[in-house]
Motif scaffolding. Structure first.
Motif, PDB file in Angstrom:
ATOM      1  N   GLN A 111     -10.123  12.487  -1.513  1.00  0.00           N
ATOM      2  CA  GLN A 111     -10.288  12.286  -2.954  1.00  0.00           C
ATOM      3  C   GLN A 111      -9.415  11.155  -3.487  1.00  0.00           C
ATOM      4  O   GLN A 111      -9.784  10.498  -4.453  1.00  0.00           O
ATOM      5  N   THR A 112      -8.296  10.867  -2.830  1.00  0.00           N
ATOM      6  CA  THR A 112      -7.437   9.772  -3.290  1.00  0.00           C
ATOM      7  C   THR A 112      -8.077   8.400  -3.059  1.00  0.00           C
ATOM      8  O   THR A 112      -7.678   7.427  -3.681  1.00  0.00           O
ATOM      9  N   TYR A 113      -9.068   8.337  -2.177  1.00  0.00           N
ATOM     10  CA  TYR A 113      -9.771   7.084  -1.930  1.00  0.00           C
ATOM     11  C   TYR A 113     -10.953   6.887  -2.880  1.00  0.00           C
ATOM     12  O   TYR A 113     -11.446   5.789  -3.032  1.00  0.00           O
ATOM     13  N   PHE A 114     -11.424   7.978  -3.487  1.00  0.00           N
ATOM     14  CA  PHE A 114     -12.602   7.910  -4.346  1.00  0.00           C
ATOM     15  C   PHE A 114     -12.279   7.959  -5.839  1.00  0.00           C
ATOM     16  O   PHE A 114     -13.147   7.704  -6.662  1.00  0.00           O
TER      17      PHE A 114
ATOM     18  N   LYS B 232       1.130  15.476   5.042  1.00  0.00           N
ATOM     19  CA  LYS B 232       0.346  14.262   4.823  1.00  0.00           C
ATOM     20  C   LYS B 232       1.263  13.050   4.880  1.00  0.00           C
ATOM     21  O   LYS B 232       2.392  13.086   4.398  1.00  0.00           O
ATOM     22  N   PHE B 233       0.757  11.975   5.490  1.00  0.00           N
ATOM     23  CA  PHE B 233       1.443  10.688   5.523  1.00  0.00           C
ATOM     24  C   PHE B 233       0.447   9.639   5.055  1.00  0.00           C
ATOM     25  O   PHE B 233      -0.620   9.486   5.662  1.00  0.00           O
ATOM     26  N   ASN B 234       0.767   8.934   3.975  1.00  0.00           N
ATOM     27  CA  ASN B 234      -0.141   7.935   3.397  1.00  0.00           C
ATOM     28  C   ASN B 234       0.407   6.527   3.545  1.00  0.00           C
ATOM     29  O   ASN B 234       1.611   6.310   3.404  1.00  0.00           O
ATOM     30  N   THR B 235      -0.495   5.594   3.800  1.00  0.00           N
ATOM     31  CA  THR B 235      -0.217   4.171   3.697  1.00  0.00           C
ATOM     32  C   THR B 235      -1.354   3.596   2.852  1.00  0.00           C
ATOM     33  O   THR B 235      -2.329   4.304   2.575  1.00  0.00           O
TER      34      THR B 235
ATOM     35  N   TYR C 266      -4.472   3.839   5.415  1.00  0.00           N
ATOM     36  CA  TYR C 266      -4.901   5.074   6.061  1.00  0.00           C
ATOM     37  C   TYR C 266      -4.024   6.256   5.654  1.00  0.00           C
ATOM     38  O   TYR C 266      -2.933   6.083   5.122  1.00  0.00           O
ATOM     39  N   SER C 267      -4.532   7.452   5.946  1.00  0.00           N
ATOM     40  CA  SER C 267      -3.794   8.698   5.737  1.00  0.00           C
ATOM     41  C   SER C 267      -3.918   9.544   6.992  1.00  0.00           C
ATOM     42  O   SER C 267      -4.985   9.595   7.611  1.00  0.00           O
ATOM     43  N   ILE C 268      -2.840  10.184   7.345  1.00  0.00           N
ATOM     44  CA  ILE C 268      -2.838  11.148   8.434  1.00  0.00           C
ATOM     45  C   ILE C 268      -2.438  12.481   7.811  1.00  0.00           C
ATOM     46  O   ILE C 268      -1.473  12.547   7.054  1.00  0.00           O
ATOM     47  N   CYS C 269      -3.189  13.538   8.119  1.00  0.00           N
ATOM     48  CA  CYS C 269      -2.874  14.820   7.501  1.00  0.00           C
ATOM     49  C   CYS C 269      -3.132  15.967   8.466  1.00  0.00           C
ATOM     50  O   CYS C 269      -3.919  15.854   9.393  1.00  0.00           O
TER      51      CYS C 269
ATOM     52  N   ILE D 293      -6.220  21.518  11.815  1.00  0.00           N
ATOM     53  CA  ILE D 293      -6.899  20.259  12.104  1.00  0.00           C
ATOM     54  C   ILE D 293      -6.059  19.088  11.615  1.00  0.00           C
ATOM     55  O   ILE D 293      -5.553  19.110  10.486  1.00  0.00           O
ATOM     56  N   ASN D 294      -5.915  18.089  12.474  1.00  0.00           N
ATOM     57  CA  ASN D 294      -5.285  16.820  12.087  1.00  0.00           C
ATOM     58  C   ASN D 294      -6.381  15.783  11.905  1.00  0.00           C
ATOM     59  O   ASN D 294      -7.243  15.641  12.768  1.00  0.00           O
ATOM     60  N   LEU D 295      -6.331  15.074  10.781  1.00  0.00           N
ATOM     61  CA  LEU D 295      -7.315  14.053  10.471  1.00  0.00           C
ATOM     62  C   LEU D 295      -6.650  12.712  10.245  1.00  0.00           C
ATOM     63  O   LEU D 295      -5.538  12.633   9.730  1.00  0.00           O
ATOM     64  N   LEU D 296      -7.384  11.665  10.585  1.00  0.00           N
ATOM     65  CA  LEU D 296      -7.006  10.296  10.240  1.00  0.00           C
ATOM     66  C   LEU D 296      -8.110   9.779   9.357  1.00  0.00           C
ATOM     67  O   LEU D 296      -9.287   9.779   9.754  1.00  0.00           O
TER      68      LEU D 296
END
Length: 133
Positions: free
Chosen positions: A50-53, A97-100, A103-106, A124-127
């Motif tokens: 949602q942070t990308y949209f 969560k780690f944001n740049t 990209y985001s890794i969560c 679940i880990n997502l990129l």
């Protein structure tokens, strides 16, 4: 793999999905394990995606183009497979969560239900990253 997002915040999300006979993950009238995992991953991606949209003022970003990848799945347990015509409900909570800017890794915990029956639970880990156009 998600029909409705019924609840969403920056830390958790709840979705529902009606199993259709034409779904690619249906075999022998059952929604297969890979379908449950894909539903769980797409539910999880809604939290960070949602942070990308939407910008900081909650205005929609029209040209958002996002790619998501499952980087790992831990403690996966599939208890039962739903059948065609069932509506599953999936709930996910953000653990870290780690944001740049790119990209985001969560990491998220996720549980899928059919009524009161637990179908799946996992971590679940997502990129997630902006797609290069």
């Amino acid at each position: 793999m998600v029909d409705i997002i019924s609840e969403i915040s920056h830390e958790q999300v709840k979705t529902s999905f009606l199993i259709d006979a034409a779904d690619v993950f249906v075999q022998d009238n059952r929604f297969q394990e890979a379908g449950l995992i894909e539903n769980a991953a797409q539910t999880c991606s809604a939290i960070v995606g949602q942070t990308y949209f939407f910008d900081e003022d909650q205005k929609e970003i029209k040209d958002a183009n996002l790619l998501g990848f499952i980087s790992s799945i831990k403690n996966l347990k599939i208890h039962q497979l739903p059948k065609v015509g069932d509506t599953i409900v999936t709930e996910a909570k953000l653990t870290s969560k780690f944001n740049t800017p790119a990209y985001s890794i969560c990491t998220m915990t996720v549980v899928t239900f059919l009524g009161t029956i637990t179908l799946l639970n996992a971590e679940i880990n997502l990129l997630l990253q902006k797609a290069v156009t």
